[in-house]
Design an enzyme around this catalytic site. Structure first.
Site, PDB file in Angstrom:
ATOM      1  N   ASP A 295     -32.382 -36.705   5.867  1.00  0.00           N
ATOM      2  CA  ASP A 295     -33.415 -35.671   6.007  1.00  0.00           C
ATOM      3  C   ASP A 295     -34.513 -36.172   6.958  1.00  0.00           C
ATOM      4  O   ASP A 295     -35.669 -36.296   6.580  1.00  0.00           O
ATOM      5  CB  ASP A 295     -33.970 -35.355   4.615  1.00  0.00           C
ATOM      6  CG  ASP A 295     -34.881 -34.137   4.599  1.00  0.00           C
ATOM      7  OD1 ASP A 295     -34.956 -33.440   5.626  1.00  0.00           O
ATOM      8  OD2 ASP A 295     -35.512 -33.909   3.550  1.00  0.00           O
ATOM      9  N   LYS A 297     -35.687 -34.788   9.649  1.00  0.00           N
ATOM     10  CA  LYS A 297     -36.529 -33.718  10.217  1.00  0.00           C
ATOM     11  C   LYS A 297     -37.030 -34.099  11.607  1.00  0.00           C
ATOM     12  O   LYS A 297     -38.233 -34.158  11.870  1.00  0.00           O
ATOM     13  CB  LYS A 297     -37.713 -33.385   9.307  1.00  0.00           C
ATOM     14  CG  LYS A 297     -37.314 -32.813   7.959  1.00  0.00           C
ATOM     15  CD  LYS A 297     -38.486 -32.198   7.215  1.00  0.00           C
ATOM     16  CE  LYS A 297     -38.126 -31.753   5.827  1.00  0.00           C
ATOM     17  NZ  LYS A 297     -37.884 -32.854   4.881  1.00  0.00           N
ATOM     18  N   ASP A 300     -38.930 -33.832  17.956  1.00  0.00           N
ATOM     19  CA  ASP A 300     -39.450 -34.288  19.249  1.00  0.00           C
ATOM     20  C   ASP A 300     -38.594 -33.741  20.386  1.00  0.00           C
ATOM     21  O   ASP A 300     -37.635 -33.003  20.147  1.00  0.00           O
ATOM     22  CB  ASP A 300     -39.489 -35.825  19.256  1.00  0.00           C
ATOM     23  CG  ASP A 300     -40.672 -36.354  20.034  1.00  0.00           C
ATOM     24  OD1 ASP A 300     -40.920 -35.842  21.149  1.00  0.00           O
ATOM     25  OD2 ASP A 300     -41.344 -37.271  19.542  1.00  0.00           O
ATOM     26  N   TYR A 406     -41.999 -24.982  -6.720  1.00  0.00           N
ATOM     27  CA  TYR A 406     -40.638 -25.011  -7.251  1.00  0.00           C
ATOM     28  C   TYR A 406     -40.140 -23.653  -7.714  1.00  0.00           C
ATOM     29  O   TYR A 406     -40.904 -22.807  -8.162  1.00  0.00           O
ATOM     30  CB  TYR A 406     -40.560 -25.965  -8.443  1.00  0.00           C
ATOM     31  CG  TYR A 406     -40.604 -27.424  -8.075  1.00  0.00           C
ATOM     32  CD1 TYR A 406     -39.675 -27.960  -7.190  1.00  0.00           C
ATOM     33  CD2 TYR A 406     -41.560 -28.264  -8.630  1.00  0.00           C
ATOM     34  CE1 TYR A 406     -39.713 -29.310  -6.858  1.00  0.00           C
ATOM     35  CE2 TYR A 406     -41.601 -29.615  -8.307  1.00  0.00           C
ATOM     36  CZ  TYR A 406     -40.668 -30.127  -7.418  1.00  0.00           C
ATOM     37  OH  TYR A 406     -40.699 -31.448  -7.093  1.00  0.00           O
TER      38      TYR A 406
HETATM   39  O1  S5P Z   1     -39.174 -27.264   2.862  1.00  0.00           O
HETATM   40  C1  S5P Z   1     -38.752 -28.331   2.433  1.00  0.00           C
HETATM   41  C2  S5P Z   1     -37.754 -29.042   3.106  1.00  0.00           C
HETATM   42  C3  S5P Z   1     -37.264 -30.192   2.546  1.00  0.00           C
HETATM   43  S1  S5P Z   1     -35.900 -30.935   3.278  1.00  0.00           S
HETATM   44  N1  S5P Z   1     -39.196 -28.815   1.253  1.00  0.00           N
HETATM   45  C4  S5P Z   1     -38.733 -29.973   0.705  1.00  0.00           C
HETATM   46  O2  S5P Z   1     -39.176 -30.336  -0.378  1.00  0.00           O
HETATM   47  N2  S5P Z   1     -37.788 -30.712   1.368  1.00  0.00           N
HETATM   48  C5  S5P Z   1     -37.321 -32.019   0.858  1.00  0.00           C
HETATM   49  O3  S5P Z   1     -36.643 -31.817  -0.380  1.00  0.00           O
HETATM   50  C6  S5P Z   1     -38.434 -33.027   0.585  1.00  0.00           C
HETATM   51  O4  S5P Z   1     -38.669 -33.850   1.715  1.00  0.00           O
HETATM   52  C7  S5P Z   1     -37.882 -33.830  -0.581  1.00  0.00           C
HETATM   53  O5  S5P Z   1     -37.083 -34.879  -0.109  1.00  0.00           O
HETATM   54  C8  S5P Z   1     -36.984 -32.840  -1.309  1.00  0.00           C
HETATM   55  C9  S5P Z   1     -37.626 -32.200  -2.530  1.00  0.00           C
HETATM   56  O6  S5P Z   1     -37.900 -33.132  -3.520  1.00  0.00           O
HETATM   57  P1  S5P Z   1     -38.467 -32.726  -4.960  1.00  0.00           P
HETATM   58  O7  S5P Z   1     -38.723 -34.026  -5.618  1.00  0.00           O
HETATM   59  O8  S5P Z   1     -39.723 -31.931  -4.751  1.00  0.00           O
HETATM   60  O9  S5P Z   1     -37.354 -31.942  -5.632  1.00  0.00           O
END
Ligand code: S5P
Length: 452
Positions: A295, A297, A300, A406
């Site tokens: 991941d 992201k 650049d 969430y």
């Molecule tokens: O919009 C996003 C995109 C990503 S990839 N929101 C996110 O939370 N993520 C990733 O998903 C974030 O970098 C983390 O690694 C994961 C969510 O983790 P959690 O602990 O909140 O479930």
């Protein structure tokens, strides 16, 4: 100063309202589910709640305070502590021995008691409780309620002459949540429909299955992911946001059987070492048949991304099956990701993200047209030709206090028609990550099947 709206959002973070499809005790299907009991587990919030409730009332009117069992008991206790109104306790059933009293505490006939209730729906439990209190010679004139589900209870009680004070109504709460991006237009419409007394129509349109997606997506990594999903009956990706190799490998070993991919942020490891981190990780990926999703992201110009992808200590191009990339630098910036699949970041899950609808639209066009891209990370529906990855999934929390927002797997499948759910802290922070992974895998698969 904190507004009532801020306070509600703080409460919402505790997971007190869930949206989706719930069958109520009565058998009716509801688009939301409310449970205010978590509020009692956060002392600061409970204390604030008590004061918000007390602020709505002319306190001189009351001699006593009493909560409707059980959810309102801690609320009434907190209000008593904040106001010095003496608390009495209402039992649910009379004691089978001794005094057989239904009311406990110190009170005398003729006193007026303020009743506290967490949620008012039809008003049935209040209508049951009030006579039991009045039978003891105590009067009830006012009821204070945290949330009015707006299903007629308040009016019934008011028609009987009680004053009902409510801190929040479900419509108010929905408009706050819509404003904050927690609810889609569809969901709000369904909730309004439900509140208007209509039988709610949950969308019966069918999403397309993983098998159908296999025909539609021709990128080899997309095909591999879909094949694993079908074989393992899983759409779960675990986000392994841990900071040591040992934790990463231990987590991969535990969750490996349940996942389609393990998502890494390889640059957060404090002890990264290609031989000791990547080789065993790849072995686990082979052993349990999952893909590695870095991941990173990328964000650049193409040349820099190419260097970040293939060089430096992580040499991502040597081991990742798929990577995430922003599309902010435009179409050509994605050319460098050869031999992997790219999942484009189209929309983010965090509060205040700048990925608004016009950005998402342009980003989606690039994702659809670039041959290296087979999927997108987003919090909304995307075209069927792309696989949708949805992070921000947690069964227990609705936020992390740092901007993360969430949703449940149910929401992700029913509302977004997602293909893969990404779960981080819900799994790696749990006491038993293996068991949690199984729980999310089952929940994710069930939600997928229900959306078919
Ligand atoms: O919009 C996003 C995109 C990503 S990839 N929101 C996110 O939370 N993520 C990733 O998903 C974030 O970098 C983390 O690694 C994961 C969510 O983790 P959690 O602990 O909140 O479930």
């Amino acid at each position: 100063m904190e507004t009532k709206k801020d306070f509600f959002l703080e409460c919402y973070q505790l997971g007190i309202i869930k949206f989706g499809r719930f069958t109520l005790k009565s058998g009716i299907e509801s688009p939301f589910y409310v449970d205010l009991r978590p509020l009692a587990s956060d002392p600061k919030i409970l204390k604030k709640l008590a004061n918000y409730m007390l602020d709505m009332l002319p306190l001189d009117n009351f001699d006593l305070i009493c909560g409707v069992p059980y959810a309102a008991l801690p609320m009434a206790t907190a209000m008593s502590l904040e106001s010095y109104l003496p608390l009495i306790i209402k039992r649910k059933e009379a004691k089978q021995y001794g005094t057989k009293k239904l009311l406990e505490g110190i009170y005398t006939q003729g006193q007026n008691c303020l009743l506290v209730e967490d949620v008012i729906t039809s008003g049935a439990s209040l209508l049951e409780t009030i006579p039991e209190i009045e039978n003891e010679g105590i009067t009830v004139s006012d009821i204070v309620v945290v949330l009015d589900r707006q299903q007629g209870g308040k009016e019934i009680l008011e028609n009987k002459g009680f004053r009902v004070h409510t801190l929040f109504t479900i419509s108010e709460v929905c408009s706050i949540l819509k404003e904050e991006g927690h609810l889609s237009d569809d969901e709000v419409e369904r909730i309004n429909d439900f509140l208007a007394g209509n039988v709610v129509k949950f969308k019966e349109e069918k999403r397309i299955s993983y098998e159908q997606k296999l025909d539609l997506c021709d990128h080899s990594v997309a095909q591999k992911l879909l094949e694993i999903a079908i074989e393992k009956k899983s759409n779960l990706i675990v986000s392994a946001d841990v900071t040591t190799t040992q934790e990463l490998l231990a987590l991969a070993e535990k969750v490996g059987p349940h996942i389609v991919a393990l998502k890494t942020h390889i640059d957060i490891l404090i002890d990264f070492n290609s031989d000791q981190t990547i080789l065993p990780l790849k072995d686990l990926a082979t052993k349990y048949n999952f893909l590695l999703m870095e991941d990173r992201k990328f964000a650049d110009i193409g040349n820099t991304q190419e260097l970040q992808f293939a060089y430096g200590m992580y040499k991502i191009s040597n081991w990742a099956d798929l990577v995430t990339a922003q599309v902010i630098a435009g179409y050509d910036s994605l050319d460098c990701f050869r031999n992997v699949g790219v999942v484009a970041i189209l929309g983010m899950s965090s509060k205040g993200t700048l990925t608004d609808s016009s950005y998402r639209e342009e980003a989606t066009k690039i994702a659809l047209s670039h041959p290296n891209v087979f999927g997108g990370v987003a919090q909304n529906k995307i075209p069927n030709e792309l696989l949708l990855f949805t992070p921000g999934i947690n069964l227990a929390d609705s936020g992390d206090g740092k901007g993360q927002q969430y949703n449940t797997p149910e929401h992700a499948f029913a509302q977004l028609e997602t293909d893969f759910i990404i779960v981080g802290r819900g799994i790696y922070k749990s006491n038993d990550p293996e068991k949690s992974a199984l729980t999310y895998r089952i929940a994710g698969w069930k939600a997928y099947e229900q959306s078919l």
